[in-house]
Design a protein around this motif. Structure first.
Motif, mmCIF file in Angstrom:
data_model
loop_
_atom_site.group_PDB
_atom_site.id
_atom_site.type_symbol
_atom_site.label_atom_id
_atom_site.label_comp_id
_atom_site.label_asym_id
_atom_site.label_seq_id
_atom_site.Cartn_x
_atom_site.Cartn_y
_atom_site.Cartn_z
ATOM 1 N N ASP A 295 8.877 25.235 112.222
ATOM 2 C CA ASP A 295 8.000 25.503 111.082
ATOM 3 C C ASP A 295 6.536 25.359 111.478
ATOM 4 O O ASP A 295 5.686 26.154 111.073
ATOM 5 C CB ASP A 295 8.336 24.561 109.920
ATOM 6 C CG ASP A 295 9.687 24.916 109.300
ATOM 7 O OD1 ASP A 295 10.144 26.063 109.511
ATOM 8 O OD2 ASP A 295 10.272 24.067 108.620
ATOM 9 N N GLY B 214 10.886 26.748 96.103
ATOM 10 C CA GLY B 214 9.630 27.431 95.798
ATOM 11 C C GLY B 214 9.775 28.924 95.631
ATOM 12 O O GLY B 214 8.936 29.559 94.982
ATOM 13 N N VAL B 215 10.800 29.510 96.228
ATOM 14 C CA VAL B 215 10.904 30.965 96.209
ATOM 15 C C VAL B 215 12.240 31.445 95.640
ATOM 16 O O VAL B 215 12.284 32.177 94.654
ATOM 17 C CB VAL B 215 10.722 31.541 97.638
ATOM 18 C CG1 VAL B 215 10.856 33.048 97.623
ATOM 19 C CG2 VAL B 215 9.369 31.123 98.198
ATOM 20 N N ARG C 128 5.376 28.361 113.279
ATOM 21 C CA ARG C 128 5.150 29.512 112.391
ATOM 22 C C ARG C 128 3.902 29.335 111.537
ATOM 23 O O ARG C 128 3.324 30.318 111.083
ATOM 24 C CB ARG C 128 6.373 29.742 111.508
ATOM 25 C CG ARG C 128 7.545 30.235 112.335
ATOM 26 C CD ARG C 128 8.767 30.484 111.491
ATOM 27 N NE ARG C 128 9.947 30.488 112.346
ATOM 28 C CZ ARG C 128 11.105 29.939 112.028
ATOM 29 N NH1 ARG C 128 11.254 29.352 110.854
ATOM 30 N NH2 ARG C 128 12.101 29.981 112.857
ATOM 31 N N ASP D 1 12.463 36.588 104.203
ATOM 32 C CA ASP D 1 12.061 36.695 105.614
ATOM 33 C C ASP D 1 10.598 36.273 105.779
ATOM 34 O O ASP D 1 10.250 35.518 106.689
ATOM 35 C CB ASP D 1 12.264 38.137 106.093
ATOM 36 C CG ASP D 1 12.096 38.255 107.602
ATOM 37 O OD1 ASP D 1 12.592 37.369 108.325
ATOM 38 O OD2 ASP D 1 11.452 39.221 108.051
ATOM 39 N N ALA D 2 9.752 36.730 104.861
ATOM 40 C CA ALA D 2 8.333 36.372 104.936
ATOM 41 C C ALA D 2 8.164 34.866 104.774
ATOM 42 O O ALA D 2 7.383 34.234 105.489
ATOM 43 C CB ALA D 2 7.544 37.120 103.869
ATOM 44 N N ALA D 3 8.912 34.285 103.831
ATOM 45 C CA ALA D 3 8.813 32.841 103.600
ATOM 46 C C ALA D 3 9.199 32.071 104.864
ATOM 47 O O ALA D 3 8.525 31.117 105.253
ATOM 48 C CB ALA D 3 9.713 32.430 102.438
ATOM 49 N N ARG D 4 10.269 32.532 105.511
ATOM 50 C CA ARG D 4 10.711 31.878 106.736
ATOM 51 C C ARG D 4 9.660 32.061 107.832
ATOM 52 O O ARG D 4 9.332 31.123 108.551
ATOM 53 C CB ARG D 4 12.031 32.504 107.180
ATOM 54 C CG ARG D 4 13.052 31.532 107.718
ATOM 55 C CD ARG D 4 14.451 32.094 107.574
ATOM 56 N NE ARG D 4 14.777 33.068 108.614
ATOM 57 C CZ ARG D 4 15.171 32.743 109.846
ATOM 58 N NH1 ARG D 4 15.263 31.477 110.197
ATOM 59 N NH2 ARG D 4 15.462 33.667 110.719
ATOM 60 N N GLY D 5 9.132 33.284 107.898
ATOM 61 C CA GLY D 5 8.161 33.595 108.941
ATOM 62 C C GLY D 5 6.867 32.811 108.790
ATOM 63 O O GLY D 5 6.137 32.619 109.759
ATOM 64 N N MET D 6 6.566 32.378 107.552
ATOM 65 C CA MET D 6 5.342 31.596 107.360
ATOM 66 C C MET D 6 5.582 30.114 107.559
ATOM 67 O O MET D 6 4.678 29.306 107.363
ATOM 68 C CB MET D 6 4.784 31.850 105.961
ATOM 69 C CG MET D 6 4.079 33.197 105.881
ATOM 70 S SD MET D 6 3.239 33.435 104.316
ATOM 71 C CE MET D 6 4.613 33.565 103.228
ATOM 72 N N GLY D 7 6.824 29.752 107.900
ATOM 73 C CA GLY D 7 7.095 28.359 108.204
ATOM 74 C C GLY D 7 7.438 27.514 106.993
ATOM 75 O O GLY D 7 7.175 26.318 106.979
ATOM 76 N N MET D 8 8.042 28.138 105.953
ATOM 77 C CA MET D 8 8.549 27.319 104.852
ATOM 78 C C MET D 8 9.911 26.783 105.276
ATOM 79 O O MET D 8 10.751 27.523 105.775
ATOM 80 C CB MET D 8 8.695 28.161 103.585
ATOM 81 C CG MET D 8 7.370 28.650 103.032
ATOM 82 S SD MET D 8 7.586 29.689 101.568
ATOM 83 C CE MET D 8 7.364 28.489 100.290
ATOM 84 N N SER D 9 10.132 25.501 105.039
ATOM 85 C CA SER D 9 11.419 24.906 105.406
ATOM 86 C C SER D 9 12.493 25.420 104.438
ATOM 87 O O SER D 9 12.181 26.006 103.411
ATOM 88 C CB SER D 9 11.334 23.392 105.309
ATOM 89 O OG SER D 9 11.156 23.018 103.959
ATOM 90 N N GLN E 298 11.820 24.127 101.025
ATOM 91 C CA GLN E 298 10.659 24.758 100.379
ATOM 92 C C GLN E 298 10.993 26.168 99.924
ATOM 93 O O GLN E 298 10.550 26.608 98.864
ATOM 94 C CB GLN E 298 9.482 24.790 101.361
ATOM 95 C CG GLN E 298 8.876 23.416 101.597
ATOM 96 C CD GLN E 298 7.965 23.393 102.823
ATOM 97 O OE1 GLN E 298 8.089 24.220 103.729
ATOM 98 N NE2 GLN E 298 7.061 22.434 102.849
ATOM 99 N N TYR F 198 2.447 36.383 110.184
ATOM 100 C CA TYR F 198 3.610 37.266 110.244
ATOM 101 C C TYR F 198 3.525 38.251 109.085
ATOM 102 O O TYR F 198 3.459 37.851 107.922
ATOM 103 C CB TYR F 198 4.879 36.409 110.154
ATOM 104 C CG TYR F 198 6.184 37.152 110.302
ATOM 105 C CD1 TYR F 198 6.425 37.983 111.393
ATOM 106 C CD2 TYR F 198 7.199 36.994 109.358
ATOM 107 C CE1 TYR F 198 7.640 38.636 111.532
ATOM 108 C CE2 TYR F 198 8.416 37.634 109.504
ATOM 109 C CZ TYR F 198 8.632 38.458 110.594
ATOM 110 O OH TYR F 198 9.833 39.102 110.734
ATOM 111 N N ALA G 12 13.089 40.813 102.156
ATOM 112 C CA ALA G 12 11.761 40.748 102.768
ATOM 113 C C ALA G 12 11.015 39.489 102.317
ATOM 114 O O ALA G 12 10.275 38.887 103.089
ATOM 115 C CB ALA G 12 10.954 41.992 102.413
ATOM 116 N N VAL G 13 11.226 39.090 101.046
ATOM 117 C CA VAL G 13 10.534 37.902 100.528
ATOM 118 C C VAL G 13 11.018 36.657 101.255
ATOM 119 O O VAL G 13 10.220 35.806 101.673
ATOM 120 C CB VAL G 13 10.769 37.786 99.008
ATOM 121 C CG1 VAL G 13 10.258 36.455 98.489
ATOM 122 C CG2 VAL G 13 10.097 38.929 98.272
#
Ligand SMILES: Nc1ncnc2c1ncn2[C@@H]1O[C@H](COP(=O)(O)OP(=O)(O)O)[C@@H](O)[C@H]1O
Ligand SMILES: [Mg+2]
Lengths: 389, 312
Positions: B71, A306-307, B74, A291-299, A302, B79, A288-289
């Motif tokens: 990106d 970062g995660v 998004r 997926d959320a990172a991807r969904g917020m537009g982290m490349s 990143q 989300y 989920a972490v």
């Protein structure tokens, strides 16, 4: 309501420690005396190894520690008594060496014997157990290690142990001791660094690509099963061939024997834990972490830096801890193929049946491994930092 | 406006989303509802291109999402997922600041925005900004998850089962809070759930999906009165239908002149609540008050019952 705990009660580990102390004091030799460094040894009990007053003082303190170990509850008290025990025991070994060595005799050797080892084992056990019961945080454990290391350095620098056989061995080889120490550390830390530089990216790639992961893990597992001597041996032939055909390689010190094959073997052994722990660390990052990172537009970059890597760090550090402790030990074997390190003293000592020389190689190795594991355990804890255990 | 235009997703030979089209008006909350495996999450994830459509397109205010770098797209779409996916190694403030940081807002602006959002979600900044996710309750984590998604003022908010991890009491409070925040911000939201009650409670419009297809896209009342087919009718719940209808209708629709005893009910409350009060107190009618508290008439059991069936 919790019933008040009695200040004194019977402690099982303490009982074992007390029995060990009893044996050490009355039934085991405290020191071994030899007329020359390779002569056979003569055992000396505590009462023979020290002037009477010193022997009596040591015995009293040791019995006091034994009693405390059995009856005292408070970890601080137990730690205190262990420290007092060590503070009396360690210098008295040096005094015993001075006492047993005839004046102006440079050939006689005095070394610690079973009784001393049992006493220091019992006191250390008590101290470590007390520290464990105090549940020190990472900084507390680092501080305890620093105090222990400083005390050891102080004993060595004070000269109180200079009459001991192992320090006499050191005295005649001070230069080569520090050279081999540097070589040992270079082999252990250098191969670890190389394994990290190569293994962590390989682990990241293996995490991403399932096919690569299977291939990498299987080949590294096979390497891991080759005994170290055999691996050193196996590497001698190809590296020798490289040195013979590539002049530059030879100029860089790459040869069939020596440090290069040892370094390379340690590197290969280190890879599996590093790669495996990198993959495991990344795998346990919650989906989920990511997926959320991807969904917020982290490349992808990143996300990784970062995660994913910060969350995998405790597991990767645990891998580094395994490798470092393993490398510090395995580097000893490097001496067999001319790679140097503390192993040089161990194998020389075995060849000459000079046990003190063996110890001169072995004790620093043990101390380094112990120190490295405490430091890295603390780092693992710190890296977990804010995330729940 | 969000236009979902003939979206299709295929994995190998299986169709997971088949030719789905509907429009979401600005400032409305659309709920996509359906049984598990219906293709709801896949549909939602095609909107922010976490899943690439096999066919069809999504337009946001007329702009084809395929023309916007992934990106960047998004960054403009909030989300929220079940479990929230909060970063466990970052504190609440840093979690919320994620997208503004990606957008390189300056520090002061980020700090202001974080504080504003914490206030909006009733989390005292002094207490919560520096807490880590594992120190929060489920409801607090949920609010941080939504705050994080709203941080950069997205044009659209996507929510995939955002209340799925909450227990019943906290869930209904969280749903009410979401409605309040949605009204206040005028946010455009597409929310996925398998829970029909949640769909009726939240949705301005409801999209019913089953086996990859969109069966009906309508307002809650239409869904009750004119279900597109048997499946929708069953999903809506034949037994629950009258009560759902009453829940959707405000008391003012059944207002009549006259006097009644008892504590007044607000005209904006639902007929469902009014009926519930009447049944419990054993009365035949209740006084009705407007928003200022003045009595404007009464609501009776008979009149309410007329609203619990489709108009002839
Ligand atoms: N990456 C994928 N590859 C293959 N099948 C998938 C993939 N993602 C989802 N599916 C399948 O598509 C169907 C719909 O999934 P999903 O959109 O998650 O449904 P819902 O959210 O409505 O429960 C499921 O049967 C699921 O197994
Ligand atoms: Mg889903």
């Amino acid at each position: 309501m919790v019933p008040p705990r009695p200040a004194l009660s019977f402690d099982h580990l303490g009982f074992v420690i007390a029995v060990l102390i009893g044996i050490a004091l009355f039934a085991a030799p405290f020191a071994t005396y030899r007329a020359t460094r390779i002569a056979s040894g003569e055992a000396r009990l505590v009462i023979e190894a020290l002037p009477f007053s010193m022997a009596a003082a040591l015995a009293l303190v040791a019995l006091g520690v034994a009693l405390g170990a059995v009856l005292a509850r408070d970890p601080l008290g137990r730690l205190g008594s262990a420290v007092i025990g060590l503070a009396v025991l360690l210098p008295s070994l040096g005094l015993s060496a001075g006492y047993l060595t005839p004046a102006d005799n440079n050939f006689a050797r005095v070394s610690p014997s079973l009784g001393f080892w049992l006493l220091s084992l019992s006191f250390s056990l008590l101290a470590v157990d007390a520290l464990a019961r105090m549940r020190l945080g990472p900084f507390g454990r680092l501080a305890a290690l620093a105090v222990g290391a400083s005390a050891l350095a102080l004993l060595l620098l004070s000269g109180i142990w200079d009459d001991l056989s192992i320090l006499k061995e050191y005295d005649t080889r001070a230069d080569s001791f520090w050279r081999e120490a540097r070589q040992h550390l270079l082999l252990a830390f250098g191969s670890l660094a190389a394994a990290c530089l190569f293994g962590i990216p390989l682990g990241v790639a293996s995490h991403r690509l399932r096919t690569l992961r299977t291939a990498v893990m299987q080949s590294l597992s096979i390497v891991q099963t080759v005994p170290s001597i055999a691996l050193f041996g196996l590497l001698m032939a190809p590296l020798g061939a490289v040195a013979a055909s590539v002049p530059l390689a030879a100029a860089l010190g790459i040869r069939g024997i020596g440090a290069a094959p040892a370094f390379f073997a340690l590197f290969l052994y280190a890879l599996l834990p590093i790669v495996a722990n990198t993959v495991a660390g990344l795998n346990q990052v919650p989906a989920a972490v990511v997926d959320a990172a991807r969904g917020m537009g982290m490349s992808a970059r990143q996300r990784l830096l970062g995660v994913e890597m910060p969350l995998a760090l405790p597991v990767i550090l645990a891998g580094i801890r395994i490798v470092l402790v393993q490398n510090l030990g395995l580097a000893t074997v490097a001496a067999l193929i001319g790679g140097g390190g503390f192993g040089a003293f161990v194998f020389q000592g075995i060849g000459q049946t000079a046990i003190d020389l063996v110890l001169l190689g072995a004790l620093p190795t043990v101390a380094l491994s112990f120190g490295a594991s405490v430091v890295l355990d603390a780092l693992v804890d710190l890296s977990k930092g804010t995330t729940p255990a | 406006m969000i236009e979902i235009d003939r979206l299709t997703k295929r994995y190998g030979a299986t169709l997971v989303v088949e030719d789905v089209s509907f429009n979401v008006e600005e400032g409305t909350l659309t709920v996509v509802v359906g049984t598990s495996g219906a293709g709801k999450s896949t549909l939602l994830r095609m909107i922010n291109r976490l899943v690439e459509p096999s066919a069809g397109r999504v337009l946001i205010d007329g702009e084809d999402t395929r023309t916007i770098p992934e990106d960047e797209l998004r960054h403009r779409i909030g989300y929220v997922i079940q479990g929230y996916g909060l970063f466990p190694h970052r504190n609440v403030a840093d979690n919320i600041a994620t997208v503004p940081r990606l957008l390189r807002w300056d520090r002061k602006r980020i700090a202001q925005r974080v504080e504003e959002l914490l206030d909006l979600f009733q989390l005292d900044p002094a207490e919560f900004a520096h807490k880590f996710p594992h120190e929060l309750s489920g409801g607090q984590q949920q609010r941080v998850g939504v705050a994080r998604a709203l941080a950069a003022r997205p044009a659209l908010l996507l929510m995939d089962e955002p209340f799925g991890a909450l227990d019943a009491v906290i869930r209904s409070k969280a749903q009410d809070d979401l409605i309040a925040i949605q009204r206040r911000l005028g946010a455009t939201i597409v929310l996925v759930t398998h829970d029909m009650n949640e769909a009726f409670h939240l949705g301005d419009r409801i999209a019913v999906m089953d086996q990859a297809r969109l069966l009906q896209y309508a307002t809650p009342a239409e869904l009750l009165m004119r279900p597109a087919d048997d499946f929708v009718e069953r999903l809506v719940g034949t037994v629950e239908r009258p009560f759902r209808l009453l829940s959707l209708t405000p008391v003012r629709e059944a207002l009549e002149a006259g006097h009644a005893e008892g504590e007044p009910i607000a005209a904006s409350e639902s007929l469902h609540d009014a009926l519930s009060r009447l049944l419990w107190t054993g009365r035949k009618a209740l006084p009705v008050a407007d928003s200022s508290g003045a009595i404007i008439g009464r609501v009776s059991v008979d009149k309410i019952l007329q609203h619990g069936r489709p108009l002839p």
